[in-house]
Design a protein around this motif. Structure first.
Motif, PDB file in Angstrom:
ATOM      1  N   LEU A 104       0.881  -1.162   0.000  1.00  8.65           N
ATOM      2  CA  LEU A 104       0.000   0.000   0.000  1.00  8.65           C
ATOM      3  C   LEU A 104       0.920   1.214   0.000  1.00  8.65           C
ATOM      4  N   GLU A 105       0.924   1.946  -1.096  1.00  7.55           N
ATOM      5  CA  GLU A 105       1.857   3.069  -1.209  1.00  7.55           C
ATOM      6  C   GLU A 105       1.579   4.110  -0.121  1.00  7.55           C
ATOM      7  N   ARG A 106       2.645   4.717   0.356  1.00  9.50           N
ATOM      8  CA  ARG A 106       2.559   5.638   1.492  1.00  9.50           C
ATOM      9  C   ARG A 106       1.562   6.772   1.240  1.00  9.50           C
ATOM     10  N   ALA A 107       1.608   7.377   0.062  1.00 10.17           N
ATOM     11  CA  ALA A 107       0.708   8.492  -0.240  1.00 10.17           C
ATOM     12  C   ALA A 107      -0.750   8.037  -0.223  1.00 10.17           C
ATOM     13  N   ALA A 108      -1.005   6.851  -0.767  1.00  8.78           N
ATOM     14  CA  ALA A 108      -2.368   6.318  -0.763  1.00  8.78           C
ATOM     15  C   ALA A 108      -2.819   6.019   0.660  1.00  8.78           C
ATOM     16  N   ALA A 109      -1.919   5.487   1.478  1.00 13.95           N
ATOM     17  CA  ALA A 109      -2.254   5.193   2.866  1.00 13.95           C
ATOM     18  C   ALA A 109      -2.617   6.465   3.625  1.00 13.95           C
ATOM     19  N   LEU A 110      -1.840   7.518   3.433  1.00 14.19           N
ATOM     20  CA  LEU A 110      -2.136   8.800   4.082  1.00 14.19           C
ATOM     21  C   LEU A 110      -3.480   9.354   3.620  1.00 14.19           C
ATOM     22  N   ASP A 111      -3.758   9.211   2.340  1.00 15.84           N
ATOM     23  CA  ASP A 111      -5.032   9.683   1.789  1.00 15.84           C
ATOM     24  C   ASP A 111      -6.199   8.946   2.442  1.00 15.84           C
ATOM     25  N   VAL A 112      -6.067   7.635   2.592  1.00 17.33           N
ATOM     26  CA  VAL A 112      -7.126   6.840   3.202  1.00 17.33           C
ATOM     27  C   VAL A 112      -7.339   7.243   4.661  1.00 17.33           C
ATOM     28  N   VAL A 113      -6.251   7.454   5.404  1.00 15.68           N
ATOM     29  CA  VAL A 113      -6.367   7.884   6.798  1.00 15.68           C
ATOM     30  C   VAL A 113      -7.108   9.214   6.883  1.00 15.68           C
ATOM     31  N   THR A 114      -6.752  10.151   6.024  1.00 11.70           N
ATOM     32  CA  THR A 114      -7.406  11.466   6.023  1.00 11.70           C
ATOM     33  C   THR A 114      -8.898  11.346   5.748  1.00 11.70           C
ATOM     34  N   VAL A 115      -9.236  10.543   4.744  1.00 13.07           N
ATOM     35  CA  VAL A 115     -10.640  10.375   4.366  1.00 13.07           C
ATOM     36  C   VAL A 115     -11.435   9.717   5.493  1.00 13.07           C
ATOM     37  N   LEU A 116     -10.889   8.662   6.089  1.00  9.43           N
ATOM     38  CA  LEU A 116     -11.628   7.947   7.133  1.00  9.43           C
ATOM     39  C   LEU A 116     -11.745   8.767   8.416  1.00  9.43           C
ATOM     40  N   ARG A 117     -10.733   9.555   8.753  1.00 13.39           N
ATOM     41  CA  ARG A 117     -10.850  10.420   9.931  1.00 13.39           C
ATOM     42  C   ARG A 117     -12.043  11.366   9.795  1.00 13.39           C
ATOM     43  N   ALA A 118     -12.226  11.889   8.583  1.00 15.89           N
ATOM     44  CA  ALA A 118     -13.323  12.833   8.349  1.00 15.89           C
ATOM     45  C   ALA A 118     -14.669  12.127   8.251  1.00 15.89           C
ATOM     46  N   ALA A 119     -14.684  10.975   7.591  1.00 21.64           N
ATOM     47  CA  ALA A 119     -15.952  10.284   7.333  1.00 21.64           C
ATOM     48  C   ALA A 119     -16.467   9.512   8.534  1.00 21.64           C
ATOM     49  N   VAL A 120     -15.552   8.972   9.338  1.00 19.02           N
ATOM     50  CA  VAL A 120     -15.961   8.130  10.475  1.00 19.02           C
ATOM     51  C   VAL A 120     -15.186   8.583  11.718  1.00 19.02           C
TER      52      VAL A 120
END
Length: 289
Positions: A104-120
């Protein structure tokens, strides 16, 4: 989960002699006490003697594979981290060796963390790298692992993070209140095609891999290298992270204790993990050869 009083599940006949058996571990091959029964050990060995390759395909990291290392014969390979790694359990030093990594590429992982923090809101995170496990302070400690480091996910995934030379195999996301399937649905909707999200825990714990990375896709790569087609594969599983693999394999079995969605996905059903459901099918396969 089935019990001794439940009717025996109907075992669907295998249409052709299989060349490879792919089985999940927890809740599938392993009993609830994480042991491999004598009956299952004997069935796995008999399958290998009959020329049928056995692949363990698990969400576990490589360092948790000692429980089955003695039961991988010949090739010595297992698929770990929900497809993120192919591991040689018979490594040169006696420990596991990474043969293939699908990170899981680092940039994609950071993007997912950002999205999930906001959504859930309320979600906490952990990071599984090839060299160890790292998590946030709010993330519940894993009983099988001591964290290599504890910090916010953004710091754990920073470009200059101490283990940055170790690929990220998956990010884990935990929520203390949501029902597991509800959390999975919310996360998949929020993240979209950025990554693959699944679950294998009875708690609200999600496992996040690189886009296109799953048990099924990595198993397909391993089979293609061997000239094995999906119709020559028999697969076993019990949880949502097994569903793609069960759909891909020519013949598949949900365990008697499986998640309802898995029972609906697999082409057949066998006994529960505590009743050696994998061994039951392997014995019938070998009897028919």
């Amino acid at each position: 989960m089935t019990s001794a009083t439940d009717p025996a599940p109907a075992i669907r006949p295998v249409p052709t002699a299989p060349r490879l058996i792919a089985t999940d571990l927890d809740g599938t091959l392993l009993r609830d006490d994480k042991s491999v029964s004598d009956r299952t050990v004997a069935a796995l060995a008999a399958a290998e003697r009959a020329g049928i390759e056995v692949f363990f395909v698990t969400g576990r990291p490589a360092r948790w594979m000692d429980v089955v290392r003695a039961h991988v014969h010949g090739h010595g390979l297992a698929i770990c981290g929900n497809g993120a790694a192919v591991v040689d359990l018979h490594g040169d030093d006696g420990g596991p060796r990474f043969v293939k990594v699908r990170p899981l590429e680092r940039a994609a992982a950071l993007d997912v963390v950002t999205v999930l923090r906001a959504a859930v809101p309320g979600t906490s995170f952990a990071v599984e790298r090839t060299g160890g496990f790292h998590h946030e302070l709010a993330y519940p400690p894993m009983h099988m692992d001591a964290a290599a480091s504890i910090a916010p996910a953004e710091k754990l995934l920073a470009e200059d993070a101490a283990p940055a030379n170790q690929p990220v195999l998956k990010v884990l996301a935990f929520h203390p209140e949501l029902a597991p399937d509800d959390f999975l649905t919310l996360a998949r909707t929020a993240v979209g095609a950025r990554a693959e999200i699944t679950r294998s825990s009875p708690t609200a714990l999600l496992e996040i891999s690189g886009a296109g990375v799953s048990k099924a896709s990595t198993l397909a790569l391993c089979c293609a290298e061997r000239g094995i087609s999906p119709t020559e594969v028999v697969a076993f599983g019990d949880m949502p992270n097994d569903m793609e693999m069960l759909s891909w394999a020519g013949t598949s079995y949900a365990m008697g204790n499986a998640h309802p969605d898995v029972l609906a996905t697999a082409s057949g059903r066998t006994a529960a993990n505590n009743e050696d459901g994998v061994a039951v099918v392997i014995e019938q396969i070998l009897k028919a050869l």
